[in-house]
Design a protein around this motif. Structure first.
Motif, short mmCIF file in Angstrom:
data_model
loop_
_atom_site.label_atom_id
_atom_site.label_comp_id
_atom_site.label_asym_id
_atom_site.label_seq_id
_atom_site.Cartn_x
_atom_site.Cartn_y
_atom_site.Cartn_z
N UNK A 1 24.05 51.39 48.68
CA UNK A 1 25.38 52.02 48.57
C UNK A 1 26.48 51.23 49.27
N UNK A 2 26.16 50.54 50.35
CA UNK A 2 27.17 49.74 51.04
C UNK A 2 27.70 48.62 50.15
N UNK A 3 26.79 47.90 49.50
CA UNK A 3 27.19 46.83 48.60
C UNK A 3 27.95 47.37 47.39
N UNK A 4 27.53 48.56 46.94
CA UNK A 4 28.23 49.19 45.82
C UNK A 4 29.68 49.50 46.19
N UNK A 5 29.86 50.14 47.33
CA UNK A 5 31.22 50.47 47.80
C UNK A 5 32.02 49.20 48.01
N UNK A 6 31.40 48.20 48.65
CA UNK A 6 32.10 46.94 48.91
C UNK A 6 32.53 46.27 47.61
N UNK A 7 31.64 46.31 46.60
CA UNK A 7 31.96 45.68 45.32
C UNK A 7 33.16 46.31 44.64
N UNK A 8 33.18 47.65 44.61
CA UNK A 8 34.30 48.33 43.96
C UNK A 8 35.61 48.11 44.72
N UNK A 9 35.56 48.18 46.04
CA UNK A 9 36.77 47.98 46.84
C UNK A 9 37.28 46.55 46.71
N UNK A 10 36.37 45.57 46.72
CA UNK A 10 36.77 44.17 46.57
C UNK A 10 37.43 43.93 45.21
N UNK A 11 36.87 44.55 44.17
CA UNK A 11 37.45 44.41 42.82
C UNK A 11 38.86 44.98 42.78
N UNK A 12 39.05 46.14 43.44
CA UNK A 12 40.38 46.75 43.47
C UNK A 12 41.36 45.87 44.24
N UNK A 13 40.93 45.30 45.32
CA UNK A 13 41.81 44.46 46.14
C UNK A 13 42.15 43.15 45.44
N UNK A 14 41.25 42.72 44.55
CA UNK A 14 41.50 41.47 43.82
C UNK A 14 42.47 41.63 42.65
N UNK A 15 42.96 42.84 42.44
CA UNK A 15 43.97 43.02 41.40
C UNK A 15 43.76 44.19 40.49
N UNK A 16 42.56 44.76 40.48
CA UNK A 16 42.28 45.87 39.58
C UNK A 16 42.99 47.15 40.00
N UNK A 17 43.56 47.17 41.20
CA UNK A 17 44.24 48.37 41.69
C UNK A 17 45.47 48.72 40.86
N UNK A 18 46.05 47.74 40.20
CA UNK A 18 47.26 47.97 39.40
C UNK A 18 46.97 48.79 38.15
N UNK A 19 45.74 48.72 37.68
CA UNK A 19 45.35 49.51 36.50
C UNK A 19 44.91 50.90 36.98
N UNK A 20 45.69 51.91 36.64
CA UNK A 20 45.42 53.27 37.13
C UNK A 20 44.07 53.80 36.68
N UNK A 21 43.67 53.50 35.45
CA UNK A 21 42.40 54.00 34.91
C UNK A 21 41.23 53.40 35.68
N UNK A 22 41.26 52.07 35.84
CA UNK A 22 40.18 51.38 36.57
C UNK A 22 40.18 51.79 38.04
N UNK A 23 41.39 51.92 38.61
CA UNK A 23 41.49 52.30 40.03
C UNK A 23 40.83 53.65 40.29
N UNK A 24 41.15 54.62 39.45
CA UNK A 24 40.57 55.96 39.62
C UNK A 24 39.06 55.93 39.41
#
Length: 353
Positions: free
Chosen positions: A139-162
């Motif tokens: 679960x730690x790597x899972x959480x880290x992976x999603x947060x890293x993806x969001x920080x790398x630019x995916x946060x701008x997409x509301x659907x992916x962010x949610x």
């Protein structure tokens, strides 16, 4: 009256006798041939010489042998910590070789058992740490992976962010679930978890668990049912919340390993005047014999790939066992491959009924 001498006394007695006989015979020969004394005087001298020589030889031999053995045995005891030093202060030290041999063999056997136990504990510790690491890492790597993806630019997409935040939240929930279960099992093992004992209706508790797990069972089309649909209230004595957790964990396992469109049947049986037996039976894949002795270990999974996909902390059965033992009750398991498994545990009946 039979005299049972120590082996050291026997050694001193025999050795002193041989020395005295040899010395006496040699002395008599010298007296008779060198001094030309009469046979009667020679015999009197020989007898007295034999007695005094025997007593002197016996005392010297006994004392020296005992001190010799004592010093070396005490040194061995001190080195291997077989006996406490106080043992030699107040008690007479035995120099009986048979007794010492038994003590050394006993010591060697105990040390061998101790080493084997330490090896088993070390193997268990290594396996446990590996399991904890694996359970937390996923679960730690899972959480880290999603947060890293969001920080790398995916946060701008509301659907992916949610979507990614919800998945990260599930990973955090799993971490919390594992930590809470670890905390509970640690408290159960050291006896720090207090039980709130009361009288309650175990049938009502089972029905509450049915209501909680109804949706989970429906996903696999598994029926949750009592063996006797019209079962009457049965009052028992114990910690209601903890017993509910036991029943919930066992039914969750029954659903997890049960076959699709199968059933999980709960029955409550009077086994004596003071006890009832709660039985949870599924018609799933069953448990192999080589796994039966380990299913209550922390993080031990019978089907590691399948059970991980179903979720859970891997501590459910271990918590069940500790809760039941904290109630001073027994838990049993029977299983047959391809037929299913049955977990059962005892509870004390309420004395107010």
């Amino acid at each position: 009256m039979e005299i049972n001498l120590k082996k050291t006394y026997k050694f001193a007695v025999k050795s002193a006798l041989f020395i005295s006989l040899f010395s006496c015979a040699l002395g008599l020969l010298f007296i008779i041939f060198l001094f030309d004394v009469s046979l009667q005087k020679a015999l009197i001298f020989g007898s007295l010489f034999f007695i005094f020589n025997y007593l002197f030889s016996f005392i010297v031999l006994q004392y020296r042998v005992e001190k010799f053995i004592y010093r070396r045995v005490k040194k061995i005891y001190d080195e291997v910590s077989l006996l406490e030093s106080s043992t030699f202060i107040n008690n007479t030290v035995t120099t009986d070789m048979e007794t010492l041999t038994k003590e050394v063999k006993k010591f060697a056997t105990n040390k061998k058992l101790e080493i084997e136990m330490l090896q088993l504990r070390e193997d268990y510790r290594r396996e446990f740490l590996g399991n904890v690491s694996h359970e937390l890492k996923t679960p730690l790597f899972t959480v880290q992976g999603y947060i890293s993806t969001l920080l790398d630019g995916a946060m701008k997409d509301k659907v992916i962010r949610k979507k990614y935040l919800k998945r990260a939240e599930k990973g955090v929930e799993r971490l919390i679930y594992i930590v809470e279960d670890l905390d509970m099992i640690s408290k159960l093992e050291v006896g720090d978890l207090s039980l709130i004992i009361s009288d309650f209706d175990v049938v009502e508790v089972v029905q509450n668990v049915f209501d909680l797990l109804e949706m989970k069972a429906d996903k696999k089309k598994i029926k949750l049912e009592f063996d006797n649909y019209h079962i009457q209230p049965i009052f028992v004595n114990g910690d209601k919340d903890k017993i509910q957790q036991v029943i919930e964990n066992l039914i969750v396992n029954a659903i997890k390993y049960g076959k699709t469109e199968g059933s999980t049947i709960i029955s409550i049986v009077n086994i004596s005047k003071n006890k009832v037996l709660v039985r949870i039976k599924d018609d799933g894949e069953g448990i192999e014999k080589q796994n039966m002795n380990r299913i209550f270990e922390r993080f031990y999974r019978v089907n590691k790939s399948g059970s991980r996909s179903e979720g859970g902390s891997g501590l459910g059965l271990s918590i069940v066992k500790h809760i039941i033992e904290a109630h001073h009750q027994k838990i049993y398991v029977e299983s047959e491959i391809g037929i299913g498994s049955e977990f059962s545990f005892t509870l004390d009946k309420s004395k107010l009924i």
